[in-house]
Design a protein around this motif. Structure first.
Motif: not given
Length: 210
Positions: A14-22, A59-67, A74-80
């Protein structure tokens, strides 16, 4: 097994799918956890020519759906992403030749010239991808500097202007030409570009007016 296809598989991330550029967020998060920071940067940068910028203002949509959020947070994906771009991205004063290391050999060399009108995120990404495919690209920007609403719409304390310029420079290093102070309808027309030999034109003029 017929119901299990590539799309079904992608939706299991879901994190990859939510990202506009995957972007493969789970992959670079794992690499960061393993201390493989350079590889993590390569994964984050490969589908995204503005990775350093996104590490700050996405906007980090990946974090919104992070399992992981179903368990605690959620994991702080944008910060990483920012963590690895600060070490290996344009802000690290990297040698832009590292881009060839990330993307490998370009796919070909074509004679068809492409004009990109507008140097905001859409225009920059378009020019970047076309250049990697081997097309000669010219960006025409109405303002004195490139960046579009990244410069005009985001406060500098959120997005340093020097960082925007470094991202632009990385794209120009691929052989992209930039012409500023060139406004469509004032300094040139679409017909002019065709007469100059441009085979295709990408319009990324943005929405600068309300």
């Amino acid at each position: 097994m017929g119901e299990f296809n590539a799309e079904w598989l992608e939706r299991n991330f879901p994190c990859k799918w939510a990202c506009p550029v995957h972007t493969e967020a789970g992959k670079y998060v794992t690499l960061v956890g393993e201390g493989r920071y350079r590889e993590a940067y390569a994964v984050a940068r490969r589908p995204n020519p503005l990775a350093s910028i996104c590490g700050r203002i996405c906007a980090a949509p990946c974090e919104t759906v992070c399992r992981r959020g179903e368990l605690d947070a959620p994991i702080a994906i944008r910060a990483l992403k920012r963590f690895v771009t600060e070490r290996f991205g344009v802000e690290s004063m990297m040698d832009f030749s590292v881009l060839s290391e990330i993307y490998g050999e370009r796919r070909g060399r074509y004679s068809e010239r492409i004009a990109v009108i507008g140097s905001g995120p859409a225009g920059l990404a378009c020019a970047h991808d076309l250049a990697l495919m081997g097309y000669p690209v010219t960006i025409l920007e109405a303002s004195p500097v490139a960046g579009g609403m990244l410069r005009l719409g985001v406060p500098e304390y959120r997005l340093p202007r020097a960082l925007i310029q470094l991202e632009v420079n990385a794209i120009l290093s691929l052989g992209v030409e930039l012409k500023t102070n060139a406004r469509l309808g004032r300094d040139f027309t679409l017909a002019d570009l065709k007469e100059q030999g441009f085979t295709a034109i990408f319009l990324g003029v943005g929405a600068m007016r309300s």
